[in-house]
Design a protein around this motif. Sequence first.
Motif, PDB file in Angstrom:
ATOM      1  N   GLN A 109      -1.696  13.484  -6.607  1.00  0.00           N
ATOM      2  CA  GLN A 109      -1.835  12.299  -7.448  1.00  0.00           C
ATOM      3  C   GLN A 109      -1.175  12.462  -8.822  1.00  0.00           C
ATOM      4  N   ARG A 110      -0.282  13.435  -8.947  1.00  0.00           N
ATOM      5  CA  ARG A 110       0.441  13.578 -10.214  1.00  0.00           C
ATOM      6  C   ARG A 110       1.496  12.484 -10.383  1.00  0.00           C
ATOM      7  N   ASP A 111       2.074  12.024  -9.287  1.00  0.00           N
ATOM      8  CA  ASP A 111       3.137  11.021  -9.383  1.00  0.00           C
ATOM      9  C   ASP A 111       2.592   9.593  -9.395  1.00  0.00           C
ATOM     10  N   TYR A 112       1.500   9.363  -8.699  1.00  0.00           N
ATOM     11  CA  TYR A 112       0.847   8.060  -8.625  1.00  0.00           C
ATOM     12  C   TYR A 112      -0.474   8.278  -7.901  1.00  0.00           C
ATOM     13  N   PRO A 113      -1.437   7.378  -8.099  1.00  0.00           N
ATOM     14  CA  PRO A 113      -2.748   7.552  -7.450  1.00  0.00           C
ATOM     15  C   PRO A 113      -2.659   7.359  -5.936  1.00  0.00           C
ATOM     16  N   ASP A 114      -3.603   7.978  -5.244  1.00  0.00           N
ATOM     17  CA  ASP A 114      -3.719   7.751  -3.805  1.00  0.00           C
ATOM     18  C   ASP A 114      -3.949   6.271  -3.533  1.00  0.00           C
ATOM     19  N   LEU A 115      -3.423   5.854  -2.405  1.00  0.00           N
ATOM     20  CA  LEU A 115      -3.597   4.482  -1.946  1.00  0.00           C
ATOM     21  C   LEU A 115      -4.786   4.394  -1.005  1.00  0.00           C
ATOM     22  N   SER A 116      -5.413   3.256  -0.980  1.00  0.00           N
ATOM     23  CA  SER A 116      -6.349   2.964   0.092  1.00  0.00           C
ATOM     24  C   SER A 116      -5.489   2.644   1.313  1.00  0.00           C
ATOM     25  N   VAL A 117      -5.737   3.318   2.426  1.00  0.00           N
ATOM     26  CA  VAL A 117      -4.955   3.062   3.634  1.00  0.00           C
ATOM     27  C   VAL A 117      -5.560   1.826   4.299  1.00  0.00           C
ATOM     28  N   ASP A 118      -5.135   0.669   3.781  1.00  0.00           N
ATOM     29  CA  ASP A 118      -5.649  -0.606   4.265  1.00  0.00           C
ATOM     30  C   ASP A 118      -4.659  -1.315   5.182  1.00  0.00           C
ATOM     31  N   SER A 119      -3.526  -0.661   5.437  1.00  0.00           N
ATOM     32  CA  SER A 119      -2.491  -1.188   6.338  1.00  0.00           C
ATOM     33  C   SER A 119      -1.916  -2.522   5.874  1.00  0.00           C
ATOM     34  N   ARG A 120      -1.892  -2.719   4.549  1.00  0.00           N
ATOM     35  CA  ARG A 120      -1.293  -3.916   3.955  1.00  0.00           C
ATOM     36  C   ARG A 120      -0.340  -3.495   2.844  1.00  0.00           C
ATOM     37  N   ILE A 121       0.806  -4.140   2.815  1.00  0.00           N
ATOM     38  CA  ILE A 121       1.737  -3.874   1.721  1.00  0.00           C
ATOM     39  C   ILE A 121       1.468  -4.902   0.637  1.00  0.00           C
ATOM     40  N   GLY A 122       0.860  -4.417  -0.417  1.00  0.00           N
ATOM     41  CA  GLY A 122       0.574  -5.247  -1.578  1.00  0.00           C
ATOM     42  C   GLY A 122       1.185  -4.601  -2.804  1.00  0.00           C
ATOM     43  N   PRO A 123       0.813  -5.080  -3.975  1.00  0.00           N
ATOM     44  CA  PRO A 123       1.416  -4.563  -5.207  1.00  0.00           C
ATOM     45  C   PRO A 123       1.157  -3.075  -5.444  1.00  0.00           C
ATOM     46  N   VAL A 124       0.013  -2.561  -5.014  1.00  0.00           N
ATOM     47  CA  VAL A 124      -0.295  -1.152  -5.235  1.00  0.00           C
ATOM     48  C   VAL A 124       0.592  -0.267  -4.349  1.00  0.00           C
ATOM     49  N   THR A 125       0.766  -0.662  -3.094  1.00  0.00           N
ATOM     50  CA  THR A 125       1.645   0.104  -2.202  1.00  0.00           C
ATOM     51  C   THR A 125       3.083   0.051  -2.703  1.00  0.00           C
ATOM     52  N   ILE A 126       3.544  -1.114  -3.139  1.00  0.00           N
ATOM     53  CA  ILE A 126       4.906  -1.237  -3.662  1.00  0.00           C
ATOM     54  C   ILE A 126       5.061  -0.387  -4.925  1.00  0.00           C
TER      55      ILE A 126
END
Length: 179
Positions: A109-126
């Motif tokens: 998580q030094r580069d960016y926080p972990d994502l919730s693996v919700d299987s959706r491409i939203g602003p956080v995944t982008i």
Amino acid sequence: MGIDELIDEVIEREGGYIDHPADTGGATRWGITQATARAQGYLGDMRTLPREEATAIYRRLYWLRPGFDRVAARAPDLAAELFDTGVNMGPATATGFLQRALNALNRGQRDYPDLSVDSRIGPVTIAALDAFLATRGQAGEAVLVKAADALQGERYLALAERRPANEAFLYGWLANRIG
């Protein structure tokens, strides 16, 4: 390669009408299952599903709806991989592969926080994808493609192990869908 070429490749690989007895998806034409065609309003015989209808379904359900077009603006090879995986395993599975790979590659998580693996491409995944590519550059895209391929291959093996009838498809999946 743009979405039109990607769709053409999938349609050529999937072929015309197929109703393999071991395929739980049932009858398909151009790789579109009857259930998907019906859900999209096609009521005709699957043997005559027009190629143009299949193309529209691929674009709508497997490119635009999951947001792979947004990935393509940043990482076109990765978007192509996600599209192909999404066609075969469902867009949510392909997106989950991307999110899992981004989580595993964020260096604690030094580069960016972990994502919730919700299987959706939203602003956080982008945002995570943007941060990954900013840190890793062009080579990072190739690594994400390899990670998605690895997850896809593991899933194919698991499918064949859980359901022996899937062994009829395993060789083709590995030969035609990985790499």
